[in-house]
Design a protein around this motif. Structure first.
Motif, PDB file in Angstrom:
ATOM      1  N   ALA B 221       0.805  -1.205  -0.013  1.00 39.41           N
ATOM      2  CA  ALA B 221      -0.023  -0.081  -0.070  1.00 39.41           C
ATOM      3  C   ALA B 221       0.942   1.519  -0.111  1.00 39.41           C
ATOM      4  CB  ALA B 221      -0.998   0.060   1.319  1.00 39.41           C
ATOM      5  N   ARG B 242      -2.010   4.351  -6.324  1.00 45.34           N
ATOM      6  CA  ARG B 242      -3.469   4.869  -5.725  1.00 45.34           C
ATOM      7  C   ARG B 242      -4.605   4.604  -6.449  1.00 45.34           C
ATOM      8  NH1 ARG B 242      -2.692   8.624  -1.709  1.00 45.34           N
ATOM      9  NH2 ARG B 242      -4.675   9.284  -2.049  1.00 45.34           N
ATOM     10  N   PHE B 245      -5.717   1.101  -5.407  1.00 43.03           N
ATOM     11  CA  PHE B 245      -6.659   1.337  -4.181  1.00 43.03           C
ATOM     12  C   PHE B 245      -8.014   2.140  -4.118  1.00 43.03           C
ATOM     13  CE2 PHE B 245      -2.721  -0.518  -2.525  1.00 43.03           C
ATOM     14  CZ  PHE B 245      -3.078  -1.309  -1.477  1.00 43.03           C
ATOM     15  N   PHE B 246      -7.739   3.195  -4.964  1.00 48.16           N
ATOM     16  CA  PHE B 246      -8.751   4.129  -4.612  1.00 48.16           C
ATOM     17  C   PHE B 246      -9.918   3.898  -6.076  1.00 48.16           C
ATOM     18  CE2 PHE B 246      -6.000   6.277  -1.888  1.00 48.16           C
ATOM     19  CZ  PHE B 246      -6.405   6.052  -0.867  1.00 48.16           C
ATOM     20  N   LEU B 331     -12.362   2.339   0.266  1.00 50.23           N
ATOM     21  CA  LEU B 331     -11.328   3.138   0.939  1.00 50.23           C
ATOM     22  C   LEU B 331     -11.955   4.725   1.149  1.00 50.23           C
ATOM     23  CD1 LEU B 331      -7.714   1.872  -0.050  1.00 50.23           C
ATOM     24  CD2 LEU B 331      -9.052   1.715   2.133  1.00 50.23           C
TER      25      LEU B 331
ATOM     26  N   GLU C 257      -1.301  -1.169   7.036  1.00 53.71           N
ATOM     27  CA  GLU C 257      -2.853  -1.010   6.708  1.00 53.71           C
ATOM     28  C   GLU C 257      -2.780  -1.029   5.181  1.00 53.71           C
ATOM     29  OE1 GLU C 257      -5.142  -1.339   8.624  1.00 53.71           O
ATOM     30  OE2 GLU C 257      -6.451   0.242   8.963  1.00 53.71           O
ATOM     31  N   ALA C 258      -3.924  -1.682   4.606  1.00 53.54           N
ATOM     32  CA  ALA C 258      -4.139  -1.680   3.306  1.00 53.54           C
ATOM     33  C   ALA C 258      -4.701  -0.540   2.669  1.00 53.54           C
ATOM     34  CB  ALA C 258      -5.157  -3.013   2.793  1.00 53.54           C
ATOM     35  N   ASN C 259      -3.949   0.410   2.914  1.00 51.97           N
ATOM     36  CA  ASN C 259      -4.479   1.936   2.429  1.00 51.97           C
ATOM     37  C   ASN C 259      -3.195   2.829   2.288  1.00 51.97           C
ATOM     38  OD1 ASN C 259      -5.632   4.282   2.084  1.00 51.97           O
ATOM     39  ND2 ASN C 259      -7.013   4.133   4.022  1.00 51.97           N
ATOM     40  N   PRO C 260      -3.169   3.274   1.004  1.00 51.41           N
ATOM     41  CA  PRO C 260      -1.923   3.980   0.832  1.00 51.41           C
ATOM     42  C   PRO C 260      -1.953   5.318   1.469  1.00 51.41           C
ATOM     43  CG  PRO C 260      -3.219   3.410  -1.327  1.00 51.41           C
ATOM     44  CD  PRO C 260      -3.853   2.972  -0.232  1.00 51.41           C
ATOM     45  N   ASP C 261      -3.224   5.847   1.940  1.00 52.18           N
ATOM     46  CA  ASP C 261      -2.973   6.979   3.020  1.00 52.18           C
ATOM     47  C   ASP C 261      -2.704   6.680   4.355  1.00 52.18           C
ATOM     48  OD1 ASP C 261      -3.486   8.629   0.885  1.00 52.18           O
ATOM     49  OD2 ASP C 261      -5.820   8.674   1.110  1.00 52.18           O
ATOM     50  N   SER C 262      -2.514   5.489   4.540  1.00 52.20           N
ATOM     51  CA  SER C 262      -2.352   5.121   6.091  1.00 52.20           C
ATOM     52  C   SER C 262      -1.010   5.816   6.243  1.00 52.20           C
ATOM     53  CB  SER C 262      -2.452   3.777   6.267  1.00 52.20           C
ATOM     54  OG  SER C 262      -1.457   3.020   5.489  1.00 52.20           O
ATOM     55  N   GLN C 264       2.652   5.526   7.608  1.00 52.43           N
ATOM     56  CA  GLN C 264       3.643   4.717   7.819  1.00 52.43           C
ATOM     57  C   GLN C 264       4.450   5.415   8.798  1.00 52.43           C
ATOM     58  OE1 GLN C 264       4.048   1.421   7.446  1.00 52.43           O
ATOM     59  NE2 GLN C 264       2.074   1.410   6.320  1.00 52.43           N
TER      60      GLN C 264
END
Lengths: 290, 346, 323, 316
Positions: B221, B242, B245-246, B331, C257-262, C264
């Motif tokens: 991610a 991105r 995921f989005f 998400l 977390e499987a979320n690029p916005d999380s 790190q």
């Protein structure tokens, strides 16, 4: 109840990826069966008696119609003597292995399942005995324990095989006993006896059967060696070892006398080894390392 | 991002010939990788991600395997190259980090020897030079008291340390591409974070491209530029991280995302599951491999396999006849507690 | 929560192993309760003693010290038949789905094993129970009941294990990393199945896992272990939002977390856990803790309540700093 | 390593003590009275008592054992009852012959088995592997006594190659060339038997080692096949080979007697058979003790080599 059951799964069963046991395996099993049946029913077979000496008519002949595998220097029928000889080889080897497995197997299984002090003691003892060459023990005991009989030979070979059998069964049990299904059975309330018979036994059986086969083959060799040394049965009782040994002196005149009993012995050993080996790889039992 | 690609994979297929028939483990995979990129390849077991990475590397055994298509790595064709040719590329241009550091290190060789071996054989260094360099490498990957550890055997190290050693070996001949196949599976979370940070750090330090193969969406991610999602040996979606995921369009990508538990979920969150199981690769019919598990599947899906189509000009591709609307990723609505509309439970 | 009935009471649980003449302290004095109907998650990294704890509760591993009271009955002093009988109230599901099932037995016999052990159901009754259980976990008994376990995949094996564990109608289920060997899509199926069965059979769960996200998704309360000790225990939502123990905080920040916005967190915990052969004095986490002081080395922090139902074993809990 | 070896030495001492006690008590397992066995019936009681005294049998069991053991430490196994020769001398002359045969057969076995196993393991189930495995299986099923009899039939009798038949043994000191010729057939029998065993063990171990991830890792480093085979695969696999070699060589020391007996080579096994036939019990005792000691020492040596090859073993 609001059902949230996901539909029953369409289960994709894994195929049995084993290759079949193969034709040669069944040929070997068949050959072993022929040997066993011939040995058991020797008296009822339409063959010469093992001691019938034919009034010294046919001495040292090669294969012929009346004597399929020829005769020896006393005119006795080779085929008949091979069949009666199988009684000694098979009797001693099956007897010794079953006895050894009965004792060594039970101890090995129990020690591996229970672990602890008993295991430690039995394993150390087995190691000491394994350090002592068993063939020497067999020869030493048999040379002192007279008069010799098939029963005595069987017992001596069985007793000296126990440490090895113990080690093999212990190792096989150990690898099964550390699996989670044993724990699972335990927490459901299974007794130790139930675990040993229902969970462990089916899983060590392939190893045991495979090792019995190879063990029988090696006892046949041991019995043969004893015959050479004059430590096996009485010379008048035909055994494969005796036959090969006796005919060494006339080898030049009549090689059949050596070849046929040798062939009988080699073929049976080959069959036993092959059966054992295939069972081991079929059930994917890794070779037990000692 | 516009630098020329170092890796070009075109219509790559890997088929195993087994006793049960032909097993198409990888079917028609094409993608490119740029020199400074980190690419994630995501998929469940049996999706072909490991086979793909090994085929790219040229490590697939040759017997009972049928390879098709092409893999161009820095001008070398990998697919039908002999092992002798591949040997000149391995280590110096591409190298690999394997999943289980316990089994990927030789148990009867000291770790120092395993590192300096590459240096001596591939770079022709002297024994003394190789040792100095090997110790430097051990320090580079963050192994404390590297001089003493040089003579350690793999069993004397912890899992995390072993994986660091594997990385040191992979980096020893300065490759331009590092293939990491599940490098952190089986490691604890805190160690996993250390190893992933290490790879990221070394990537920029050593200026190499990285392919990160994993089953865990969390791993890719935040650490990749682009992602490939695989299902049944094929790419079902590919694009910038991105976008995947989005703005994913392929229902499988969404399902994968939804069935992954999240730390941010309140307790007792019911996961949205994909019914059924991954397909049996021996019996793939003509349709989309995901169709039997897909809530949106139509007759077209069951009969005809969709090919990759463009979602946007940024290289976002997906393979689906009935793509999801843009911007409906779970998400995007994370803070709304409403259950997801696209429940595919049956 | 506190007015609920305690189903399992664990006091001062200790497990020591002997290894090459040295004593490994795998579990060093755990105290906790599990209330009827709840799910307690137990997390920690490998070697922290979480699996040993589960096994000690089942007495598959003998506890060196301590008491385990299940449903009012003390388990640690029991022996033989009594122990076996009492233990059926508590069942366990193991990590490795394949090795949990005997490859040489048929699925329906595996599920019936507990019934056969106790002779509690025979003939048609036995078949009916097995049939229902298999159906309930999503394995069609008519088609697959006579198959051998080795033909099933991991997820299916785990379903069969669950069916077996429910045969004796246990009150409590200990799940030891039961989904960590499975793919995410299968994992989600099994987790949902577990939640359903928990409701239906009125189960109480101890859910042991290393994956923080999985644990949070199924648990009411979570306990965190480090090197044989409990660091923190509390309601899961509260504790994940505001961890009080530094270790919990690091553990959470390392979870991906499987979320690029999380975010790190770059605050990655450095180093590795010390050997349980020779654990550090005082607080066992102090060798890796950035906040450690001399007090942490000299005195062991005890588990104390910071807010109702939320206890932490730290001299400098993070919540107090924040407040 | 030192701790590991220390434990082995203790185990060695314990096993040797038990083995020595076993060999010692052999003489007491004899049915009937030893004096009758040695002197025959019809002897005066005075003679019997004299013999008892000479053998030390009038003392307690433990004191007999300690005297016997003390003598053994000085390599004194006593003198034969039958012909009065020193047991140590007999063993001392016989042993080198065994060592020679074992040396020849083992060099042969390793030289054949290792390359064959490596070639076969490269392509498991390939043509070469099938042929080699099938052949080894067939050879495995021929007992040594049949093998040697058939060899004698073909080589000495039919082909009439001189000096290869039974009873043609001469010592190395007398005539090195004829000594070697006379040992050719027995060495082939022992050597082929060992080759088959080593081939099978090393092949199956190599096949599984070559599937290990660290081999793939070694390939991905760009190492040559040859280097991978020898440096990475052979060493871990050689543990199984070494263990088998230990058991096998032990088996040859103990089980070589049948070949020696048939070829009438005066090695230790043949001596044992002769001693048994002549009821020369002190010689039997001495030989059994020697063979057991050699095998225990061999096992110790193998354990020591294990420790060198595989660092995991010494640190359990």
């Amino acid at each position: 109840m609001t059902s949230t059951i996901e539909n029953n799964e369409v289960v994709v069963l894994k195929p049995e990826k084993k290759e079949p046991l193969g034709v040669f395996f069944w040929v070997c099993v068949g050959w072993l069966g022929v040997n066993l049946l011939a040995a058991i029913f020797a008296n009822f077979l339409p063959i010469w008696g093992p001691q019938d000496s034919n009034n010294y008519v046919d001495l040292n002949t090669g294969p012929s119609f009346s004597h399929l595998l020829g005769t020896d220097d006393l005119g006795r029928d080779i085929l008949s003597r091979i069949i009666y000889g199988a009684r000694v080889s098979l009797g001693v080897s099956f007897g010794a292995m079953f006895l050894a497995f009965f004792i060594g197997g039970i101890f090995g299984m129990y020690a591996a399942y229970r672990r602890g002090k008993l295991d430690l003691i039995l394993t150390s003892v087995s190691l000491v005995f394994l350090a002592f060459p068993s063939i020497i023990a067999v020869i030493a005991v048999l040379s002192f324990w007279t008069p010799r009989s098939i029963l005595k030979i069987t017992i001596v070979i069985a007793v000296t095989s126990i440490p090895l059998v113990y080690r093999v069964i212990r190792a096989a049990t150990l690898s099964a006993a550390t699996k989670d299904y044993v724990l699972a059975a335990k927490i459901q309330g299974a007794t130790d006896r139930r675990i040993m018979t229902k969970e462990l036994l089916p899983n060590i059986l392939p190893t045991a059967v495979s090792f019995v086969m190879i063990g029988i083959a090696s006892v046949i060799v041991v019995e043969g060696s004893l015959a050479f040394l004059g430590l096996s049965t009485n010379v008048t009782t035909p055994s494969w070892g005796n036959m090969i040994n006796e005919s060494r002196s006339v080898m030049q005149v009549n090689p059949w006398l050596v070849l046929f009993p040798s062939l009988a012995m080699c073929l049976l050993i080959l069959s036993l080894n092959f059966i054992g080996d295939r069972i081991r790889s079929y059930y994917d039992v890794s070779e037990v390392k000692l | 991002m516009s630098s020329s690609p170092i890796l070009v994979v075109k219509n790559l297929t890997t088929t195993f010939i087994t006793g049960r028939g032909r097993l198409p483990a990888v079917g028609g995979v094409s993608f490119e990788l740029n020199a400074d990129e980190t690419l994630g390849i995501v998929g469940e077991s049996g999706s072909g991600k490991t086979v793909l990475s090994r085929t790219i590397m040229g490590l697939q055994p040759r017997s009972n395997v049928e390879l098709g298509g092409s893999v161009q790595l820095l001008g070398h064709e990998i697919v039908h190259a002999s092992e002798d040719e591949l040997r000149t590329i391995w280590g110096t241009e591409v190298s690999m980090v394997f999943q289980d550091p316990m089994t990927s290190l030789n148990p009867v060789m000291t770790i120092g020897k395993q590192i300096s071996e590459s240096l001596r054989v591939r770079l022709g260094m002297s024994k003394a030079d190789a040792k100095v360099r090997a110790i430097d490498l051990l320090k580079l990957v963050g192994i404390p008291s590297a001089e003493e550890r040089y003579d350690a055997y793999p069993t004397q190290l912890s899992g995390g340390m072993r994986q660091r050693v594997v990385i040191a070996i992979a980096l020893s001949c300065s490759p331009q591409l590092l293939l990491a196949d599940e490098p952190t599976t089986g490691l604890d979370v805190t160690i996993q974070a250390q190893i992933l940070n290490l790879i990221e750090e070394l990537k920029s330090k050593e200026k190499m491209a990285v392919i990160l193969v994993t089953h865990d969406l969390g791993v890719v991610a935040t650490r990749t530029d682009r992602i490939i999602v695989m299902y049944a040996g094929r790419i079902v979606e590919m694009g910038r991280t991105r976008d995947v995921f989005f703005n994913h369009r392929m229902p499988y990508t969404r399902a994968l995302l939804e069935s992954t538990p999240k730390v941010s979920n309140p307790s007792h969150t019911r996961l949205i599951t994909i019914p059924g199981r991954p397909p049996d690769l021996y019996n793939l019919d003509g349709g989309c491999a995901f169709a039997p598990r897909c809530a949106y599947a139509t007759d077209q899906c069951r009969q005809e396999a969709p090919s990759l189509q463009e979602a946007n000009s940024d290289g976002h591709l997906f393979a689906c006849w009935n793509p999801l609307p843009v911007g409906t990723s779970p998400l995007n609505q994370q803070n709304s507690n409403e259950p997801n509309g696209a429940s595919n439970e049956q | 929560m506190s007015n609920k009935k305690v189903l399992l009471e664990v006091r001062n649980l200790e497990v020591n192993f002997k290894k090459a003449g040295q004593v490994v302290s795998a579990v060093a004095g755990l105290n906790f309760d599990i209330y009827e109907g709840e799910t307690l998650g137990l997390v920690g990294e490998s070697g922290c003693g979480k699996s040993t704890t589960g096994r000690a509760l089942m007495r598959i591993v003998e506890p060196t010290n301590g008491t385990i009271v299940l449903d009012g009955k003390e388990l640690t002093s029991m022996k033989g038949r009594e122990l076996r009988q009492e233990r059926t109230k508590m069942q366990m599901i193991f990590q490795d789905p394949i090795s949990s099932l005997n490859p040489r037995r048929r699925v329906k016999d595996i599920v019936a094993e507990p019934l056969d052990c106790w002779g509690s159901a025979e003939g048609d009754e036995r078949d009916r129970i097995v049939f229902d259980l298999l159906n309930r976990v999503g394995i069609d008994p008519a088609i697959y009941g006579n198959r051998y376990a080795r033909q099933f995949s991991g997820g299916q094996c785990q379903r069969i294990s669950i069916a077996r564990s429910l045969a004796m109608r246990p009150k409590m289920l200990i799940c030891d990393e039961m989904v960590s060997a499975l793919d995410v899509s299968i994992q989600a199926q099994i987790l949902n199945l577990l939640e359903d069965l928990k409701e239906e059979y009125g189960l109480t769960l101890l859910f042991i896992a290393h994956d923080l996200a999985v644990v949070k998704n199924v648990s009411d309360r979570v306990a965190v272990m480090y090197l044989g000790k409990m660091c923190e225990i509390g309601p899961s939502d509260l504790m994940y939002d505001a961890p009080a123990h530094p270790y919990t905080k690091f553990l959470l920040s390392a979870a991906l977390e499987a979320n690029p916005d999380s975010i790190q967190d770059n605050e990655v915990l450095s180093g590795e856990p010390p050997s349980p052969l020779n654990p550090p004095s005082g607080c066992r986490f102090r060798t890796r803790c950035p906040f450690a002081t001399e007090l942490c080395a000299s005195q062991e922090p005890l588990l104390t309540e910071v807010t109702p139902g939320h206890s932490v074993a730290c001299h400098y809990p993070l919540t107090t700093v924040k407040a | 390593m030192i701790k590991y070896l220390g434990r082995r030495v203790i185990a060695l001492a314990v096993i040797l003590t038990i083995v020595s006690f076993g060999s010692f008590s052999l003489i007491h397992l004899l049915p009937g009275d030893i004096a009758t066995v040695i002197l025959g019936t019809g002897n005066t009681p005075a003679n019997r008592i004299a013999l008892y005294k000479q053998l030390g049998l009038d003392k307690g069991l433990f004191s007999q054992y300690s005297t016997w053991l003390g003598n053994i430490f000085q390599l004194n196994f006593g003198n034969s009852f039958i012909d009065g020769t020193s047991v140590s001398t007999t063993i001392g002359t016989a042993l080198p012959i065994d060592f020679e045969m074992i040396l020849i057969s083992q060099v042969m076995a390793f030289a054949i088995a290792i390359p064959l196993a490596m070639k076969a393991a490269k392509k498991p189930n390939g043509l070469f592997d099938r042929i080699a495995t099938g052949t080894s299986f067939t050879m495995l099923s021929v007992p040594p006594f049949i093998f040697i009899v058939l060899l004698v039939l073909v080589v000495s009798i039919n082909l009439q190659i001189p000096g290869t038949g039974p009873a043609s043994f001469v010592t190395f000191g007398q005539d090195p060339f004829h000594n070697l010729v006379s040992l050719v057939l027995p060495s082939i029998v022992l050597g082929i038997g060992s080759t088959v065993v080593y081939f099978r063990v090393l092949r199956s171990d190599l096949v599984s080692t070559l599937q290990e991830e660290f081999i793939t890792m070694a390939r991905s480093k760009g190492l040559t096949r040859r280097r991978i085979m020898w440096r990475h695969a052979f060493r871990p696999s050689s543990i199984a080979l070494l263990g088998t070699a230990g058991l096998n060589i032990g088996g040859l020391i103990a089980g070589g007697f049948i070949v020696e007996y048939l070829m009438q080579i005066p090695g230790i096994g043949y001596m044992l058979i002769l001693a048994i036939n002549k009821s020369d019990f002190l010689l039997v005792q001495g030989i059994v003790m020697t063979i057991a000691t050699l095998i225990v020492l061999l096992n110790f040596l193998i354990d020591f080599l294990f420790g060198i090859i595989d660092p995991r073993i010494t640190r359990d």
